[in-house]
Scaffold this motif. Structure first.
Motif, PDB file in Angstrom:
ATOM      1  N   MET A   1      10.988  22.328  75.477  1.00  0.00           N
ATOM      2  CA  MET A   1      10.424  23.345  76.353  1.00  0.00           C
ATOM      3  C   MET A   1      10.842  24.747  75.903  1.00  0.00           C
ATOM      4  SD  MET A   1      10.760  23.727  80.480  1.00  0.00           S
ATOM      5  CE  MET A   1      12.526  24.047  80.417  1.00  0.00           C
TER       6      MET A   1
ATOM      7  N   THR B   1       3.296  24.657  78.965  1.00  0.00           N
ATOM      8  CA  THR B   1       4.596  24.227  79.489  1.00  0.00           C
ATOM      9  C   THR B   1       4.420  23.201  80.603  1.00  0.00           C
ATOM     10  OG1 THR B   1       5.528  26.409  78.963  1.00  0.00           O
ATOM     11  CG2 THR B   1       6.757  25.021  80.496  1.00  0.00           C
TER      12      THR B   1
ATOM     13  N   ILE C   1       0.926  29.941  77.559  1.00  0.00           N
ATOM     14  CA  ILE C   1       2.285  29.376  77.539  1.00  0.00           C
ATOM     15  C   ILE C   1       2.554  28.608  78.826  1.00  0.00           C
ATOM     16  CG2 ILE C   1       4.741  29.943  77.543  1.00  0.00           C
ATOM     17  CD1 ILE C   1       4.100  32.328  75.756  1.00  0.00           C
ATOM     18  N   LEU C   2       2.122  29.159  79.962  1.00  0.00           N
ATOM     19  CA  LEU C   2       2.336  28.507  81.261  1.00  0.00           C
ATOM     20  C   LEU C   2       1.614  27.163  81.316  1.00  0.00           C
ATOM     21  CD1 LEU C   2       3.523  28.738  84.126  1.00  0.00           C
ATOM     22  CD2 LEU C   2       1.387  29.857  84.811  1.00  0.00           C
TER      23      LEU C   2
ATOM     24  N   GLN D   1       3.265  19.964  78.985  1.00  0.00           N
ATOM     25  CA  GLN D   1       4.374  19.375  78.241  1.00  0.00           C
ATOM     26  C   GLN D   1       5.367  18.699  79.176  1.00  0.00           C
ATOM     27  OE1 GLN D   1       7.005  21.144  74.729  1.00  0.00           O
ATOM     28  NE2 GLN D   1       7.632  21.952  76.687  1.00  0.00           N
ATOM     29  N   ASN D   2       5.714  19.366  80.271  1.00  0.00           N
ATOM     30  CA  ASN D   2       6.657  18.783  81.228  1.00  0.00           C
ATOM     31  C   ASN D   2       6.086  17.512  81.850  1.00  0.00           C
ATOM     32  OD1 ASN D   2       8.617  20.707  80.846  1.00  0.00           O
ATOM     33  ND2 ASN D   2       7.954  21.996  82.551  1.00  0.00           N
TER      34      ASN D   2
ATOM     35  N   PHE E   1       9.360  25.618  72.288  1.00  0.00           N
ATOM     36  CA  PHE E   1       7.926  25.886  72.293  1.00  0.00           C
ATOM     37  C   PHE E   1       7.630  27.253  72.900  1.00  0.00           C
ATOM     38  CE2 PHE E   1       6.643  21.397  71.456  1.00  0.00           C
ATOM     39  CZ  PHE E   1       5.678  21.673  70.499  1.00  0.00           C
ATOM     40  N   ILE E   2       8.317  27.600  73.978  1.00  0.00           N
ATOM     41  CA  ILE E   2       8.120  28.920  74.588  1.00  0.00           C
ATOM     42  C   ILE E   2       8.509  30.021  73.601  1.00  0.00           C
ATOM     43  CG2 ILE E   2       8.944  30.479  76.398  1.00  0.00           C
ATOM     44  CD1 ILE E   2       9.154  28.033  78.232  1.00  0.00           C
TER      45      ILE E   2
ATOM     46  N   THR F   1      14.095  17.101  75.977  1.00  0.00           N
ATOM     47  CA  THR F   1      13.067  17.725  76.823  1.00  0.00           C
ATOM     48  C   THR F   1      13.344  19.210  77.005  1.00  0.00           C
ATOM     49  OG1 THR F   1      12.740  15.643  78.012  1.00  0.00           O
ATOM     50  CG2 THR F   1      11.945  17.643  79.076  1.00  0.00           C
TER      51      THR F   1
END
Length: 293
Positions: A219, A281, A277-278, A284-285, A222-223, A215
């Motif tokens: 994260m 993210t 991106i925010l 994704q989380n 990807f960022i 995980t």
């Protein structure tokens, strides 16, 4: 007499120790973020900026080059990150389970992470050269090619993706190896007693235990993938490929700000990228937390 509970948040000494770090974060992270947001609503030179409303956002969102940049960035991220992580996991498990001198191989795989991405890019340019590159020499042995990896617009993203996968391996492998060391050996001993195969042990013991590490890597990777710039600059010698075929979001922002001197548009593109991106993210989380339950 009532016993007072200690709270670090209410301790003046704690905030005093944190103050130097908070000042540095404020100056180099928070202030630039606010400044970027403000400039995105302005136009003109850096010495004479005037309010421009949402015009910069309208121009950027209607720019076909920006659409291409976001598309290339998304393609890069959604291929490089999962493929790189799968390859890294395979290498990490192989090193951990089957290789005798683990420390030596860990050092070998970690060296690329310490090497300048520009220096690595120069090496890749020689390896992928259409005339004398070693990769085309190997492909020629099996009667394939030569392939123009660097100067063919259709191959630009493929070349960038290959370079991105390779450059992501070192960091992933080291982090995954640290996670593998923390898996309790007793699980494997019990599994061996009941005759579980290595494949079953991996999917039922190793992989579930590695979910927090995976995980974290997803994260972070990807960022970083959405902010890709150095790889493009290195592999295509300071350009975004032939006819800007490998333009990414950050490369688009760089060109707007430093080449075209359209500061407001460049910062508007930066804000849009930050929001994308925010959002990604957060999603994704959320998905990874649901999967890990």
């Amino acid at each position: 007499m009532r016993k007072l509970k200690y709270s670090a948040e209410n301790s003046p000494q704690a905030w005093l120790f944190l103050l130097p770090a908070l000042i540095i974060i404020g100056i180099f992270n928070v202030f630039p973020l606010f400044r970027t947001f403000i400039i995105s609503f302005q136009k003109g030179t850096l010495n004479n900026l005037v309010y421009n409303g949402t015009r910069n956002y309208q121009i950027v969102l209607n720019d076909p080059k920006f659409h291409t940049a976001i598309g290339n960035t998304s393609l890069y991220a959604f291929i490089v990150v999962p493929v790189g992580l799968i390859i890294s996991m395979f290498i990490a498990v192989t090193i951990y389970e089957k290789i005798r001198y683990k420390d030596v191989f860990e050092t070998i795989f970690f060296i690329p992470y310490l090497t300048s991405i520009i220096a690595v890019g120069i090496v890749f340019r020689f390896l992928l050269n259409g005339d004398y590159g070693f990769v085309n020499y190997l492909l020629g042995l099996i009667r394939i090619g030569p392939i123009n990896f660097l100067d063919d617009p259709k191959m630009s993203m493929f070349t960038l993706i290959i370079f991105g996968i390779w450059s992501s391996l070192a960091f992933n492998i080291i982090i995954l190896l640290s996670g593998l060391r923390n898996v309790d050996d007793s699980y494997y001993k019990v599994a061996d007693m009941f005759g579980a195969t290595k494949k079953e042990q991996f999917f039922r013991i190793t992989l579930p235990q590695m979910i927090p590490i995976i995980t974290f890597l997803l994260m972070v990777n990807f960022i970083n993938a959405f902010k890709v710039y150095s790889q493009v600059f290195a592999i295509f010698n300071g350009k975004a490929g032939i006819a800007d075929s490998a333009t990414t979001a950050v490369f688009y922002i760089f060109n707007k700000f430093y080449v075209e001197n359209r500061y407001g548009q460049g910062m508007a593109a930066a804000v849009i990228l930050f929001i994308l991106i925010l959002i990604f993210t957060v999603i994704q989380n959320f998905v990874l937390k649901r999967i890990s339950k």
